[in-house]
Design an enzyme around this catalytic site. Structure first.
Site, short mmCIF file in Angstrom:
data_model
loop_
_atom_site.label_atom_id
_atom_site.label_comp_id
_atom_site.label_asym_id
_atom_site.label_seq_id
_atom_site.Cartn_x
_atom_site.Cartn_y
_atom_site.Cartn_z
N HIS A 194 3.50 3.14 12.46
CA HIS A 194 2.60 4.30 12.61
C HIS A 194 3.16 5.39 13.52
O HIS A 194 2.40 6.02 14.28
CB HIS A 194 1.23 3.86 13.16
CG HIS A 194 0.48 2.94 12.27
ND1 HIS A 194 -0.75 2.42 12.59
CD2 HIS A 194 0.79 2.42 11.04
CE1 HIS A 194 -1.18 1.63 11.61
NE2 HIS A 194 -0.25 1.61 10.66
N HIS A 252 0.84 -1.21 0.00
CA HIS A 252 0.00 0.00 0.00
C HIS A 252 0.87 1.24 0.00
O HIS A 252 1.86 1.34 0.70
CB HIS A 252 -1.03 -0.01 1.12
CG HIS A 252 -0.50 0.05 2.52
ND1 HIS A 252 -0.23 1.25 3.14
CD2 HIS A 252 -0.23 -0.90 3.43
CE1 HIS A 252 0.19 1.01 4.37
NE2 HIS A 252 0.21 -0.28 4.57
N GLU A 282 -4.95 2.00 2.31
CA GLU A 282 -5.08 0.80 3.16
C GLU A 282 -5.29 1.19 4.61
O GLU A 282 -6.00 0.52 5.34
CB GLU A 282 -3.82 -0.08 3.01
CG GLU A 282 -3.94 -1.44 3.67
CD GLU A 282 -3.51 -1.47 5.14
OE1 GLU A 282 -3.79 -2.46 5.81
OE2 GLU A 282 -2.91 -0.48 5.61
N GLU A 283 -4.65 2.28 5.03
CA GLU A 283 -4.63 2.62 6.46
C GLU A 283 -5.99 3.06 7.00
O GLU A 283 -6.31 2.79 8.15
CB GLU A 283 -3.59 3.71 6.74
CG GLU A 283 -2.14 3.28 6.47
CD GLU A 283 -1.63 2.28 7.48
OE1 GLU A 283 -2.39 1.83 8.35
OE2 GLU A 283 -0.44 1.93 7.38
N ASP A 293 3.38 -6.25 3.34
CA ASP A 293 2.93 -5.17 4.22
C ASP A 293 3.24 -5.51 5.68
O ASP A 293 2.42 -5.31 6.57
CB ASP A 293 1.43 -4.90 4.03
CG ASP A 293 0.95 -3.73 4.87
OD1 ASP A 293 1.78 -2.90 5.27
OD2 ASP A 293 -0.27 -3.65 5.14
N ASP A 353 6.21 0.81 6.78
CA ASP A 353 4.76 0.62 6.55
C ASP A 353 4.24 1.73 5.66
O ASP A 353 3.84 2.77 6.16
CB ASP A 353 4.03 0.60 7.90
CG ASP A 353 2.55 0.28 7.75
OD1 ASP A 353 2.14 -0.19 6.68
OD2 ASP A 353 1.81 0.51 8.72
ZN LIG Z 1 0.65 -1.32 6.31
#
Ligand SMILES: [Zn+2]
Length: 465
Positions: free
Chosen positions: A432, A289, A335-336, A363, A301
């Site tokens: 994140h 993603h 995606e998030e 991912d 990520d």
């Molecule tokens: Zn991810």
């Protein structure tokens, strides 16, 4: 127990046999030349480090939150790179995505307390949260460790900011499982806080690393319950707040946020492919993603997954290997906080005349390869398992049944959805947060990931599933 299995399953096998295409039953052992080709992929990845260098370049361009102008700017860069690499077709697929913005203010401090007045707390708005009004909210704090504990607090939750402080279980070896067990405080915390009469939520960051960096991520609201703001807090400050509450249960927290959700906006999936020489209508997809959170650089990520996927195609070019089937690299958007890109691609896949033989998703970060999880029938699993001696050239130890990935799960017609699984011990140190930067990516580990996916893509392209 054994007896029952035999009596039930034998007739079933006879029932199923006539419907299995005969070519799928023929054992296709990897050939010696496959071993040599696998070694070449690995050697080229490790020595040239092309995907790793591209990731470094991408990470200098800033985060790629869905709906942000910067996400489009970086995607245009990626589109140019795909064209420079000489893919046969490169195109962008329009997708409408949610548009949440963090704003400039996210502040929390302790107030109305003798001992701790004015002590700042390191917080970050969770994705999708409403802001406060400019003056902020000031309220007492109720610490809980589960939704059950919150329910049993009854009226004590009224008017409070609910502080969800259950730690991620760092004693669990499977970090993704530990994450799954803790993350509902983040995703559902605002709903449960509001349902209990609370006015906001502070959520202990879901991370394996002990520092004071807040780890963000998506959170949800329920339309039938008033929306309350929700933030993540760094672990050191979470522990501080917990101790402070023991000394002074009456303390209050003043919270000011100016995040907000704007109307949906135009974005894109980015797709590039190398056309197959024998079966161009059969697709082997590899992707990740493109979007990420607006903390850090989205290196692990999922910038890594995207650049590894792009390098898979480039490895075919570098080694002058023309794939029999079409190899398609897809950067999914959103995606998030919405999965709109994956959903859109899934619908598109269902309506075009192409067949997706397999879809592979990276991912889970850029660490050392471990294995592949396969979502498909048992014949497919056995076939891919039979390729282990070849995949081991790139450091793959196992092939197991399991979830393929969030975005590729939308491609229902794919014979196999396959997840690339690197080592997971460090992933949630970065996830994140401001910790997710290019410096955390090891070039050799990253490149072995690209090589292991390239070997798998090659085998599927050669032999089908
Ligand atoms: Zn991810």
């Amino acid at each position: 127990l054994k007896k029952t299995i035999i009596t039930v399953s034998l007739p079933m096998i006879f029932l199923l046999l006539p419907f299995v295409p005969s070519n799928r039953l023929a054992a296709q052992q990897p050939k010696n030349q496959d071993q040599e080709i696998a070694e070449k992929y690995v050697r080229s990845a490790l020595t040239e480090q092309k995907g790793y260098k591209l990731l470094g370049e991408m990470c200098t361009m800033g985060p790629r939150l869905s709906g942000s102008a910067n996400s489009i700017r970086v995607m245009r860069w990626a589109e140019r790179k795909m064209k420079e690499l000489g893919f046969n077709r490169v195109w962008m697929q329009p997708v409408m995505v949610p548009h949440w913005v963090r704003g400039d203010v996210e502040k929390a401090e302790i107030s109305k307390s003798r001992g701790f007045n004015g002590r700042a707390l390191n917080v970050a708005s969770l994705g999708g949260s409403i802001g406060t009004d400019p003056a902020g909210i000031t309220a007492g704090v109720l610490e809980v460790h589960s939704f059950e504990e919150l329910k049993s607090a009854g009226s004590r939750a009224n008017g409070k900011i609910i502080f969800f402080n259950r730690p991620m279980d760092i004693g669990e070896i499977n970090t993704f499982r530990a994450y799954g067990e803790a993350v509902n405080q983040r995703t559902q915390g605002a709903i449960e806080a509001s349902r209990a009469g609370g006015v906001g939520a502070i959520v202990r960051s879901v991370t394996t690393r002990y520092d004071n960096v807040p780890h963000v991520g998506v959170m949800y609201y329920n339309d039938s319950i008033p929306k309350v703001p929700s933030v993540a807090i760094g672990l050191e400050d979470a522990d501080f707040l917990s101790e402070a509450l023991k000394c002074d249960p009456q303390l209050q927290v003043h919270l000011t946020l100016d995040c907000k959700t704007l109307p949906d906006t135009q974005s894109y999936n980015l797709i590039g492919e190398i056309t197959g020489s024998e079966k161009p209508d059969e697709i082997v997809l590899v992707g990740g993603h493109f979007d990420c959170w607006d903390k850090g650089q989205g290196a692990q990520d999922d910038g890594a997954g995207c650049m590894q996927s792009m390098e898979v195609l480039d490895l075919f070019h570098r080694l002058n290997i023309r794939p029999k089937r079409t190899i398609r690299c897809v950067f999914f958007i959103n995606e998030e906080n919405g999965t709109r890109g994956g959903e859109y691609y899934g619908q598109y896949a269902d309506t075009t005349g192409f067949e997706h033989v397999a879809a592979i998703e990276s991912d889970r970060g850029a660490a050392t390869p471990r294995g592949f999880t396969v979502h498909g029938d048992s014949l497919v699993l056995e076939k891919i398992r039979g390729w282990l001696p070849v995949l081991q050239n790139a450091g793959i130890d196992w092939v197991r049944s399991g979830h393929g990935g969030t975005d590729i799960s939308r491609i229902k017609e794919a014979i196999a959805q396959i997840g690339y699984v690197p080592d997971g011990q460090r992933y949630f140190d970065y996830h994140h947060s401001d910790n997710d930067v290019f410096a955390t990516v090891d070039p050799r580990e990253f490149e072995l990931g690209a090589a292991s996916m390239a070997v798998l893509v090659y085998l599927i392209s050669e032999y089908g599933l």
